[in-house]
Motif scaffolding. Structure first.
Motif, PDB file in Angstrom:
ATOM      1  N   PHE A 297       0.846  -1.184   0.000  1.00 10.17           N
ATOM      2  CA  PHE A 297       0.000   0.000   0.000  1.00 10.17           C
ATOM      3  C   PHE A 297       0.888   1.243   0.000  1.00 10.17           C
ATOM      4  O   PHE A 297       1.813   1.342   0.806  1.00 10.17           O
ATOM      5  CB  PHE A 297      -0.892   0.038   1.250  1.00 10.17           C
ATOM      6  CG  PHE A 297      -1.952  -1.026   1.272  1.00 10.17           C
ATOM      7  CD1 PHE A 297      -3.189  -0.784   0.705  1.00 10.17           C
ATOM      8  CD2 PHE A 297      -1.727  -2.253   1.862  1.00 10.17           C
ATOM      9  CE1 PHE A 297      -4.181  -1.750   0.728  1.00 10.17           C
ATOM     10  CE2 PHE A 297      -2.703  -3.217   1.894  1.00 10.17           C
ATOM     11  CZ  PHE A 297      -3.931  -2.969   1.319  1.00 10.17           C
ATOM     12  N   LEU A 298       0.612   2.167  -0.882  1.00  7.14           N
ATOM     13  CA  LEU A 298       1.306   3.444  -0.913  1.00  7.14           C
ATOM     14  C   LEU A 298       0.256   4.537  -0.785  1.00  7.14           C
ATOM     15  O   LEU A 298      -0.630   4.665  -1.640  1.00  7.14           O
ATOM     16  CB  LEU A 298       2.087   3.620  -2.212  1.00  7.14           C
ATOM     17  CG  LEU A 298       3.246   2.647  -2.446  1.00  7.14           C
ATOM     18  CD1 LEU A 298       3.814   2.823  -3.845  1.00  7.14           C
ATOM     19  CD2 LEU A 298       4.321   2.842  -1.401  1.00  7.14           C
ATOM     20  N   THR A 299       0.361   5.323   0.292  1.00 13.48           N
ATOM     21  CA  THR A 299      -0.584   6.404   0.514  1.00 13.48           C
ATOM     22  C   THR A 299       0.042   7.399   1.478  1.00 13.48           C
ATOM     23  O   THR A 299       0.868   7.017   2.315  1.00 13.48           O
ATOM     24  CB  THR A 299      -1.921   5.870   1.079  1.00 13.48           C
ATOM     25  OG1 THR A 299      -2.856   6.935   1.172  1.00 13.48           O
ATOM     26  CG2 THR A 299      -1.747   5.238   2.439  1.00 13.48           C
ATOM     27  N   PRO A 300      -0.308   8.673   1.376  1.00 17.13           N
ATOM     28  CA  PRO A 300       0.198   9.645   2.352  1.00 17.13           C
ATOM     29  C   PRO A 300      -0.359   9.344   3.747  1.00 17.13           C
ATOM     30  O   PRO A 300      -1.426   8.741   3.887  1.00 17.13           O
ATOM     31  CB  PRO A 300      -0.341  10.988   1.834  1.00 17.13           C
ATOM     32  CG  PRO A 300      -0.696  10.755   0.411  1.00 17.13           C
ATOM     33  CD  PRO A 300      -1.070   9.308   0.307  1.00 17.13           C
ATOM     34  N   ALA A 301       0.371   9.754   4.776  1.00 19.95           N
ATOM     35  CA  ALA A 301      -0.082   9.550   6.155  1.00 19.95           C
ATOM     36  C   ALA A 301      -1.461  10.166   6.334  1.00 19.95           C
ATOM     37  O   ALA A 301      -1.781  11.203   5.760  1.00 19.95           O
ATOM     38  CB  ALA A 301       0.906  10.173   7.133  1.00 19.95           C
TER      39      ALA A 301
END
Length: 114
Positions: free
Chosen positions: A55-59
């Motif tokens: 998963f790649l997502t901003p905090a």
């Protein structure tokens, strides 16, 4: 009544399932003085497979991955999900009807950069 090994009779059965699932069978044995019915239930699981998701997502921003679940068995499934790890969310139960495909929405919402 105890039977010794010489009274035992082997009944070889060959079972070749096409899909994972629960299979029920009745075996009827008849003789001139006795009738017996044996009920057999065979549970077939697919090979255990490991899957890795990245998963790649901003905090603080959630991302959802729909995981497909196909039920090719002969009965409905009621599945329980046990999620481990901080920031992962999803429904605790999912129902998948026989012959159906369902999507399990796995959400990851990080509370910090990681």
């Amino acid at each position: 009544l105890f039977l010794d090994r010489s009274d035992a009779v082997e009944l070889p059965i060959k079972f070749v399932p096409r899909y994972a699932g629960c299979y029920h069978c009745q075996i009827l044995l008849k003789s001139s003085c006795d009738i017996r019915v044996y009920e057999i239930e065979c549970v077939v699981n697919t090979d255990h497979a490991e899957v890795e998701l990245e998963f790649l997502t901003p905090a603080y921003q959630a991302v959802i991955q729909d995981i497909p679940i196909s039920n090719m068995s002969s009965q409905d499934w009621k599945l329980e999900a046990i999620l481990e790890g901080q920031g992962f969310y999803g429904p605790p139960l999912i129902n998948v009807g026989l012959g159906e495909k369902a999507l399990y929405p796995l959400m990851f919402k990080p509370i910090a950069e990681c």
